[in-house]
Design a protein around this motif. Structure first.
Motif, PDB file in Angstrom:
ATOM      1  N   MET A 226       0.827  -1.067   0.096  1.00 24.26           N
ATOM      2  CA  MET A 226       0.038  -0.039  -0.054  1.00 24.26           C
ATOM      3  C   MET A 226       0.664   1.357   0.073  1.00 24.26           C
ATOM      4  SD  MET A 226      -3.534   0.537   2.389  1.00 24.26           S
ATOM      5  CE  MET A 226      -4.608   1.810   1.764  1.00 24.26           C
ATOM      6  N   GLY A 227       2.076   1.012   0.491  1.00 28.44           N
ATOM      7  CA  GLY A 227       3.045   2.036   0.379  1.00 28.44           C
ATOM      8  C   GLY A 227       4.379   2.026   1.158  1.00 28.44           C
ATOM      9  N   ILE A 228       5.060   3.316   1.495  1.00 31.20           N
ATOM     10  CA  ILE A 228       6.243   3.129   2.289  1.00 31.20           C
ATOM     11  C   ILE A 228       5.762   3.865   3.536  1.00 31.20           C
ATOM     12  CG2 ILE A 228       7.571   3.172   0.368  1.00 31.20           C
ATOM     13  CD1 ILE A 228       8.038   6.230   0.910  1.00 31.20           C
ATOM     14  N   ALA A 229       6.474   3.270   4.764  1.00 38.16           N
ATOM     15  CA  ALA A 229       6.323   3.796   6.028  1.00 38.16           C
ATOM     16  C   ALA A 229       7.386   3.862   6.875  1.00 38.16           C
ATOM     17  CB  ALA A 229       5.343   2.928   6.954  1.00 38.16           C
ATOM     18  N   VAL A 230       7.740   4.878   7.803  1.00 35.25           N
ATOM     19  CA  VAL A 230       8.586   4.971   8.743  1.00 35.25           C
ATOM     20  C   VAL A 230       8.138   4.072   9.868  1.00 35.25           C
ATOM     21  CG1 VAL A 230      10.024   6.365  10.177  1.00 35.25           C
ATOM     22  CG2 VAL A 230       9.610   7.158   8.077  1.00 35.25           C
ATOM     23  N   LEU A 231       9.000   2.970  10.407  1.00 32.40           N
ATOM     24  CA  LEU A 231       8.608   2.278  11.349  1.00 32.40           C
ATOM     25  C   LEU A 231       9.743   2.213  12.237  1.00 32.40           C
ATOM     26  CD1 LEU A 231       7.260  -0.674   9.271  1.00 32.40           C
ATOM     27  CD2 LEU A 231       6.096   1.067  10.711  1.00 32.40           C
ATOM     28  N   PRO A 232       9.641   1.732  13.714  1.00 30.17           N
ATOM     29  CA  PRO A 232      10.778   1.441  14.591  1.00 30.17           C
ATOM     30  C   PRO A 232      11.259   0.072  14.175  1.00 30.17           C
ATOM     31  CG  PRO A 232       8.379   1.983  15.819  1.00 30.17           C
ATOM     32  CD  PRO A 232       7.962   1.712  14.307  1.00 30.17           C
ATOM     33  N   ARG A 233      12.743   0.167  14.018  1.00 33.61           N
ATOM     34  CA  ARG A 233      13.162  -0.804  13.633  1.00 33.61           C
ATOM     35  C   ARG A 233      13.248  -2.391  14.137  1.00 33.61           C
ATOM     36  NH1 ARG A 233      19.512   0.073  11.547  1.00 33.61           N
ATOM     37  NH2 ARG A 233      19.100  -2.033  11.185  1.00 33.61           N
ATOM     38  N   PRO A 234      12.931  -2.393  15.261  1.00 27.95           N
ATOM     39  CA  PRO A 234      12.322  -3.806  15.835  1.00 27.95           C
ATOM     40  C   PRO A 234      11.025  -4.389  15.203  1.00 27.95           C
ATOM     41  CG  PRO A 234      12.859  -2.228  17.825  1.00 27.95           C
ATOM     42  CD  PRO A 234      13.054  -1.331  16.554  1.00 27.95           C
ATOM     43  N   VAL A 235      10.256  -3.291  14.533  1.00 34.38           N
ATOM     44  CA  VAL A 235       9.108  -3.650  14.014  1.00 34.38           C
ATOM     45  C   VAL A 235       9.608  -4.143  12.483  1.00 34.38           C
ATOM     46  CG1 VAL A 235       6.787  -3.063  13.307  1.00 34.38           C
ATOM     47  CG2 VAL A 235       7.509  -2.497  15.546  1.00 34.38           C
ATOM     48  N   GLY A 236      10.078  -3.072  11.800  1.00 32.11           N
ATOM     49  CA  GLY A 236      10.366  -3.242  10.366  1.00 32.11           C
ATOM     50  C   GLY A 236      11.213  -4.224  10.049  1.00 32.11           C
ATOM     51  N   ASP A 237      12.026  -4.592  10.679  1.00 36.46           N
ATOM     52  CA  ASP A 237      13.422  -5.593  10.651  1.00 36.46           C
ATOM     53  C   ASP A 237      12.879  -6.993  10.801  1.00 36.46           C
ATOM     54  OD1 ASP A 237      15.136  -3.615   9.948  1.00 36.46           O
ATOM     55  OD2 ASP A 237      16.222  -3.749  11.949  1.00 36.46           O
ATOM     56  N   ALA A 238      11.534  -7.149  11.790  1.00 34.19           N
ATOM     57  CA  ALA A 238      11.179  -8.289  12.151  1.00 34.19           C
ATOM     58  C   ALA A 238       9.918  -8.988  11.245  1.00 34.19           C
ATOM     59  CB  ALA A 238      10.658  -8.467  13.534  1.00 34.19           C
ATOM     60  N   VAL A 239       9.105  -7.887  10.445  1.00 34.28           N
ATOM     61  CA  VAL A 239       8.017  -8.369   9.731  1.00 34.28           C
ATOM     62  C   VAL A 239       8.582  -9.015   8.339  1.00 34.28           C
ATOM     63  CG1 VAL A 239       6.029  -7.695   8.457  1.00 34.28           C
ATOM     64  CG2 VAL A 239       6.718  -6.800  10.733  1.00 34.28           C
ATOM     65  N   ALA A 240       8.309 -10.085   8.077  1.00 35.95           N
ATOM     66  CA  ALA A 240       8.477 -10.982   6.773  1.00 35.95           C
ATOM     67  C   ALA A 240       7.813 -10.037   5.778  1.00 35.95           C
ATOM     68  CB  ALA A 240       8.011 -12.258   6.942  1.00 35.95           C
ATOM     69  N   GLY A 241       8.618 -10.013   4.530  1.00 35.42           N
ATOM     70  CA  GLY A 241       8.038  -9.120   3.552  1.00 35.42           C
ATOM     71  C   GLY A 241       8.335  -7.772   3.204  1.00 35.42           C
ATOM     72  N   LEU A 242       9.186  -7.510   4.598  1.00 34.42           N
ATOM     73  CA  LEU A 242       9.460  -5.743   4.471  1.00 34.42           C
ATOM     74  C   LEU A 242      10.774  -5.673   4.129  1.00 34.42           C
ATOM     75  CD1 LEU A 242       7.538  -3.980   7.376  1.00 34.42           C
ATOM     76  CD2 LEU A 242       6.935  -3.864   4.730  1.00 34.42           C
ATOM     77  N   GLN A 243      11.295  -4.670   3.624  1.00 32.72           N
ATOM     78  CA  GLN A 243      12.758  -4.426   3.519  1.00 32.72           C
ATOM     79  C   GLN A 243      12.861  -2.869   3.535  1.00 32.72           C
ATOM     80  OE1 GLN A 243      13.366  -5.587  -0.827  1.00 32.72           O
ATOM     81  NE2 GLN A 243      14.126  -3.541  -1.024  1.00 32.72           N
ATOM     82  N   ARG A 244      14.156  -2.569   4.404  1.00 34.19           N
ATOM     83  CA  ARG A 244      14.482  -1.248   4.659  1.00 34.19           C
ATOM     84  C   ARG A 244      14.986  -0.546   3.430  1.00 34.19           C
ATOM     85  NH1 ARG A 244      18.803   0.957   7.949  1.00 34.19           N
ATOM     86  NH2 ARG A 244      19.617  -1.195   8.240  1.00 34.19           N
ATOM     87  N   ILE A 245      14.583   0.660   3.216  1.00 30.10           N
ATOM     88  CA  ILE A 245      14.867   1.422   2.044  1.00 30.10           C
ATOM     89  C   ILE A 245      16.025   2.332   2.545  1.00 30.10           C
ATOM     90  CG2 ILE A 245      14.041   3.122   0.246  1.00 30.10           C
ATOM     91  CD1 ILE A 245      11.415   2.050   1.056  1.00 30.10           C
ATOM     92  N   ASP A 246      17.108   2.335   1.663  1.00 33.67           N
ATOM     93  CA  ASP A 246      18.388   3.254   2.065  1.00 33.67           C
ATOM     94  C   ASP A 246      17.847   4.631   1.461  1.00 33.67           C
ATOM     95  OD1 ASP A 246      19.969   1.030   2.760  1.00 33.67           O
ATOM     96  OD2 ASP A 246      20.636   0.686   0.763  1.00 33.67           O
ATOM     97  N   THR A 247      18.455   5.479   2.629  1.00 36.17           N
ATOM     98  CA  THR A 247      18.072   6.905   2.253  1.00 36.17           C
ATOM     99  C   THR A 247      19.541   7.655   3.011  1.00 36.17           C
ATOM    100  OG1 THR A 247      17.197   7.058   4.543  1.00 36.17           O
ATOM    101  CG2 THR A 247      15.594   6.542   2.671  1.00 36.17           C
ATOM    102  N   GLN A 248      19.524   8.781   2.014  1.00 38.36           N
ATOM    103  CA  GLN A 248      20.863   9.514   2.519  1.00 38.36           C
ATOM    104  C   GLN A 248      20.901   9.722   4.132  1.00 38.36           C
ATOM    105  OE1 GLN A 248      20.742  13.008   0.079  1.00 38.36           O
ATOM    106  NE2 GLN A 248      21.797  12.214  -1.617  1.00 38.36           N
ATOM    107  N   ASP A 249      19.817  10.130   4.581  1.00 39.29           N
ATOM    108  CA  ASP A 249      19.763  10.268   6.158  1.00 39.29           C
ATOM    109  C   ASP A 249      18.759   9.166   6.597  1.00 39.29           C
ATOM    110  OD1 ASP A 249      17.932  11.765   5.252  1.00 39.29           O
ATOM    111  OD2 ASP A 249      17.912  13.099   6.903  1.00 39.29           O
ATOM    112  N   GLN A 250      18.753   9.143   8.015  1.00 34.96           N
ATOM    113  CA  GLN A 250      17.834   8.220   8.525  1.00 34.96           C
ATOM    114  C   GLN A 250      16.859   9.103   9.328  1.00 34.96           C
ATOM    115  OE1 GLN A 250      17.964   4.692   8.235  1.00 34.96           O
ATOM    116  NE2 GLN A 250      19.730   5.410   6.971  1.00 34.96           N
TER     117      GLN A 250
END
Length: 289
Positions: A226-250
């Motif tokens: 449905m889109g992209i979201a800023v998530l706490p990394r403990p959530v985003g890193d643990a949910v199958a099917g998600l990948q972290r998107i590289d950005t110039q700053d975090q």
């Protein structure tokens, strides 16, 4: 006048109806009605007016409201003192936190608490609402904002890193054509959060696709493209099917604060849980992993 009757009077005053008072107190609607009727008979005059919009205090009811609240404060203070002096490691420990923090960060702490002290029963109240610790809505709370209430013992526990996430397809689209992806955000009440400002600043031409107060719901919408979201990394890193998107700053990290009422500082089951949380979650403990 008994404290149990005063509790019902206050619940009816705050809830505006017998049904809402019953829901708040966990009793039946007829029970509330009977107790209010008995109170009014004891007072010799009505305490509420019944209107189409609900219960409204009469002058007599309004006159005793401050006294009822004073009795409530005394009763709650006694309850906190008795709970705080309980010397045995047993009983319910009520914990307030956001759902994602309870599920993805606090869960190992509570599992370890149960392993060490099986007679302690953690009760997690997972909500974004800030519960009132002075009223014993919870014994201890974890928040991403410092506490402002009086008589609260608090400290900064840890810092939570955040990241930008999406499904594999959405992540590719975000890199190739940022305006083509939708944004999954907090709702209006949390629109002031720094991660919301961060993602809106970096994706100014992207449409708002979905909002929710729940980070876990946001993560699931991300998985479904449905889109992209800023998530706490403990959530985003643990949910199958998600990948972290590289950005110039975090995205900006958030501090987590833990707090409890001063009267509970000697509660052994609370101290035991906090000691485990410090050992497993404090910044120094996380850095050592």
């Amino acid at each position: 006048m008994e404290w149990s009757d005063v509790r019902i009077f206050l619940a009816a005053t705050r809830g505006g109806s017998l049904g809402e008072a019953a829901r708040r107190l966990g009793v039946s609607h007829p029970t509330v009605g009977r107790r209010i009727k008995a109170l009014e008979e004891e007072a010799g005059q009505p305490l509420f007016r019944r209107t189409k919009d609900g219960l409204v205090l009469t002058d007599a009811g309004d006159a005793v409201l401050a006294l009822a609240e004073s009795m409530e404060n005394s009763a709650l203070s006694m309850e906190r003192r008795l709970a705080g002096s309980h010397g045995r490691l047993e009983g319910i420990l009520r914990i307030s936190s956001a759902d994602w923090f309870a599920g993805y960060v606090l869960a190992p702490v509570l599992a370890e608490l149960g392993r060490r002290h099986p007679a302690v029963v953690p009760e997690v109240i997972a909500s974004y609402r800030l519960l009132d610790l002075s009223r014993r809505d919870a014994d201890v709370a974890f928040r991403i904002v410092p506490f402002s209430e009086p008589d609260i013992v608090q400290r900064r526990l840890m810092s939570i890193p955040y990241g930008l996430y999406g499904s594999a397809e959405t992540a590719r689209a975000a890199q190739e054509d940022p305006a083509s992806v939708g944004l999954i955000l907090m709702n209006t009440a949390q629109s002031h959060f720094p991660d919301v400002a961060w993602v809106l600043d970096r994706f100014p031409h992207s449409r708002r696709a979905f909002t929710s107060t729940s980070r876990t719901v946001q993560a699931q919408m991300c998985v479904r493209g449905m889109g992209i979201a800023v998530l706490p990394r403990p959530v985003g890193d643990a949910v199958a099917g998600l990948q972290r998107i590289d950005t110039q700053d975090q995205p900006p990290a958030r501090d987590v604060w833990v707090g409890y009422h001063h009267d509970l500082r000697h509660m052994d089951r609370l101290r035991a849980m906090l000691d485990i949380a410090d050992a497993m979650l404090a910044d120094s403990a996380m850095a050592a992993r």
